[in-house]
Design an enzyme around this catalytic site. Structure first.
Site, PDB file in Angstrom:
ATOM      1  N   TRP A 129      -8.731  21.363  -1.339  1.00 48.19           N
ATOM      2  CA  TRP A 129      -7.684  20.551  -0.705  1.00 48.19           C
ATOM      3  C   TRP A 129      -8.027  20.367   0.767  1.00 48.19           C
ATOM      4  O   TRP A 129      -8.579  21.288   1.377  1.00 48.19           O
ATOM      5  CB  TRP A 129      -6.330  21.281  -0.846  1.00 48.19           C
ATOM      6  CG  TRP A 129      -5.154  20.356  -0.711  1.00 48.19           C
ATOM      7  CD1 TRP A 129      -4.393  20.183   0.414  1.00 48.19           C
ATOM      8  CD2 TRP A 129      -4.608  19.499  -1.712  1.00 48.19           C
ATOM      9  NE1 TRP A 129      -3.409  19.262   0.159  1.00 48.19           N
ATOM     10  CE2 TRP A 129      -3.512  18.832  -1.136  1.00 48.19           C
ATOM     11  CE3 TRP A 129      -4.933  19.212  -3.043  1.00 48.19           C
ATOM     12  CZ2 TRP A 129      -2.744  17.898  -1.831  1.00 48.19           C
ATOM     13  CZ3 TRP A 129      -4.170  18.294  -3.731  1.00 48.19           C
ATOM     14  CH2 TRP A 129      -3.086  17.649  -3.135  1.00 48.19           C
ATOM     15  N   ASP A 181      -5.309  14.116   8.735  1.00 45.45           N
ATOM     16  CA  ASP A 181      -4.023  13.676   9.296  1.00 45.45           C
ATOM     17  C   ASP A 181      -2.883  14.083   8.369  1.00 45.45           C
ATOM     18  O   ASP A 181      -3.106  14.801   7.377  1.00 45.45           O
ATOM     19  CB  ASP A 181      -4.047  12.156   9.578  1.00 45.45           C
ATOM     20  CG  ASP A 181      -4.052  11.308   8.310  1.00 45.45           C
ATOM     21  OD1 ASP A 181      -4.032  11.855   7.187  1.00 45.45           O
ATOM     22  OD2 ASP A 181      -4.069  10.065   8.436  1.00 45.45           O
ATOM     23  N   GLU A 184      -3.396  13.737   4.866  1.00 43.63           N
ATOM     24  CA  GLU A 184      -4.490  14.553   4.336  1.00 43.63           C
ATOM     25  C   GLU A 184      -5.727  13.688   4.130  1.00 43.63           C
ATOM     26  O   GLU A 184      -6.451  13.816   3.140  1.00 43.63           O
ATOM     27  CB  GLU A 184      -4.044  15.250   3.040  1.00 43.63           C
ATOM     28  CG  GLU A 184      -2.595  15.699   3.167  1.00 43.63           C
ATOM     29  CD  GLU A 184      -2.150  16.765   2.200  1.00 43.63           C
ATOM     30  OE1 GLU A 184      -2.119  16.461   1.012  1.00 43.63           O
ATOM     31  OE2 GLU A 184      -1.837  17.878   2.644  1.00 43.63           O
ATOM     32  N   GLU A 338       8.362   9.659  -3.698  1.00 39.98           N
ATOM     33  CA  GLU A 338       7.522   9.531  -2.508  1.00 39.98           C
ATOM     34  C   GLU A 338       7.320   8.050  -2.179  1.00 39.98           C
ATOM     35  O   GLU A 338       7.537   7.594  -1.065  1.00 39.98           O
ATOM     36  CB  GLU A 338       6.187  10.191  -2.830  1.00 39.98           C
ATOM     37  CG  GLU A 338       5.118  10.062  -1.801  1.00 39.98           C
ATOM     38  CD  GLU A 338       3.788  10.590  -2.341  1.00 39.98           C
ATOM     39  OE1 GLU A 338       3.129   9.882  -3.130  1.00 39.98           O
ATOM     40  OE2 GLU A 338       3.422  11.708  -1.975  1.00 39.98           O
TER      41      GLU A 338
HETATM   42  C1  BGC Z   1       1.077  13.547   1.560  1.00 34.77           C
HETATM   43  C2  BGC Z   1       1.389  14.614   2.585  1.00 34.77           C
HETATM   44  C3  BGC Z   1       2.422  15.583   2.039  1.00 34.77           C
HETATM   45  C4  BGC Z   1       2.036  16.100   0.664  1.00 34.77           C
HETATM   46  C5  BGC Z   1       3.162  16.896   0.024  1.00 34.77           C
HETATM   47  C6  BGC Z   1       0.640  14.238   0.292  1.00 34.77           C
HETATM   48  O1  BGC Z   1       0.297  13.279  -0.628  1.00 34.77           O
HETATM   49  O2  BGC Z   1       0.046  12.713   2.025  1.00 34.77           O
HETATM   50  O3  BGC Z   1       1.920  14.013   3.725  1.00 34.77           O
HETATM   51  O4  BGC Z   1       2.563  16.648   2.932  1.00 34.77           O
HETATM   52  O5  BGC Z   1       1.710  15.032  -0.170  1.00 34.77           O
HETATM   53  O6  BGC Z   1       4.331  16.163  -0.012  1.00 34.77           O
END
Ligand code: BGC
Length: 383
Positions: A129, A181, A184, A338
């Site tokens: 990760w 960032d 990720e 999301e």
């Molecule tokens: C997002 C991150 C987030 C994580 C858990 C990822 O896909 O890009 O911003 O912290 O998911 O929600």
């Protein structure tokens, strides 16, 4: 037969948001990012920081009763903050080694840095990760400062003081290093949103412990951004050297300790470009123009984050439009995802992600947190 009104639906969504968050807090205090997606069954500093912030604010107006008599939301936030402090202090030796290396100009050793996400028991998640992300611990301190202010915690628990001081030394030593960032992504770049989060975290730390010297680093971050972090048109750039914005630049106007005031011309210019490039028709917000994650759909959490920003600049009407759009994407149980796939930048990537990770994360606790934040801020401006 009773018909559900718009207000009933909202009140249900509000309660459901509190519930989803609190039901998914783990015994030691972390919050699962999303209970239904295997890769998200960890607690992130970043997601948790916004979640705890949302609960802190929500507890002011809509206190959920708790068995020992304080607000359920504050109890939950407190538990999270203790969990974060424990994780950070538990890695003190490793972080000291990183601080040392950074100060000597030596390359960093990833194993000695903070991970982005942890299991509730404190173990790091699997190695595959993009863990090196510097915004998370900074956002934790920013969120903690709000909790301490609202709940008037004084004196600060010793473990918090220790963790805050360590985070400040760590971030002051490594802030210029490339890292992933908050999405990720782009681990070889220096991201302006990450620097903005660090700036806010340092300011919050100073507020909590006035003897901490954060000014030198904050000043250096400011100068760095002015010199290297702007697009040719004078907006904040996604990352150093890119003529592109990212919706994560909303991080620059975090309340209280943000890099820029929401109405600072630089922020206004940046948000104007975010709206131009990334606001989906109908109101969700894409992350950035090159996004392919789940097809690069419109993010509900970002639509809400933009709504939060709009409240801060006094545009309640725009905020309400964005809020309504987010509400319209709650499923029958009231879960907020999301992102949504009705507007995708790169639709051909969608199926691949579903095959790899399963459906789009839903419910996403961070989205529910943004929902509570927007509701709270709108309520405050109305009163
Ligand atoms: C997002 C991150 C987030 C994580 C858990 C990822 O896909 O890009 O911003 O912290 O998911 O929600």
């Amino acid at each position: 037969m009773t018909t559900e009104t718009y207000l009933d639906r909202l009140s249900k969504l509000h309660k459901h948001s509190q519930q989803v968050i609190m039901d998914n807090q783990q015994p030691a205090g972390g919050y699962l990012a999303c209970p239904t997606m295997p890769d998200y069954q960890y607690s992130w500093f970043r997601d948790g920081a916004f979640i705890a912030y949302a609960l802190t604010m929500d507890g002011i107006d809509n206190m959920v009763p708790h068995k020992v008599g304080i607000s359920g939301q504050w109890d939950s936030a407190d538990h999270f903050h203790r969990w974060c402090a424990g994780i950070i202090n538990g890695r003190a030796d490793a972080l000291e080694r990183t601080i040392n290396r950074a100060e000597q100009g030596q390359p960093l050793v990833l194993a000695d840095t903070l991970n982005a996400r942890y299991e509730d028991g404190g173990n790091a998640g699997p190695d595959d990760w993009p863990e090196f992300q510097l915004d998370g611990p900074a956002l934790w301190v920013w969120s903690l400062a709000k909790y301490v202010e609202v709940c008037r915690i004084t004196p600060l628990p010793v473990a918090w003081v220790q963790a805050i001081k360590l985070v400040v030394r760590y971030l002051s030593a490594v802030w210029q290093h490339p890292c992933y960032d908050c999405w990720e992504e782009r681990g070889d770049d220096v991201h302006i949103s990450t620097l903005a989060a660090i700036y806010a975290g340092l300011g919050a730390a100073h507020h909590l412990i006035p003897s901490l010297d954060v000014e030198t680093t904050q000043q250096a971050i400011r100068e760095f951004i002015v010199e290297k972090g702007l697009t040719p048109n004078g907006e904040l750039a996604k990352s150093v050297g890119l003529d592109m914005v990212d919706a994560n630049l909303l991080m620059a106007a975090l309340p209280d300790f943000g890099l820029l005031a929401p109405d600072d011309p630089l922020m206004v210019r940046t948000v104007a470009r975010i709206e131009r490039d990334l606001l989906a028709e109908g109101h969700g917000v894409h992350r950035h123009l090159e996004d392919t994650y789940y097809g690069g759909g419109a993010w509900v959490l970002l639509g809400l984050w933009l709504a939060w920003y709009k409240v801060q600049v006094g545009d309640a009407s725009a905020a309400k439009d964005l809020l309504r759009w987010a509400e319209s994407h709650a499923d029958a149980e009231g879960n907020l995802p999301e992102q949504v796939k009705d507007r995708m930048f790169a639709p051909s990537y969608y199926e691949g992600w579903v095959a790899q990770r399963g459906e789009i994360a839903n419910p996403l606790l961070w989205t529910h947190a943004e929902y509570l934040i927007v509701r709270h801020s709108l309520q405050r401006t109305a009163s």
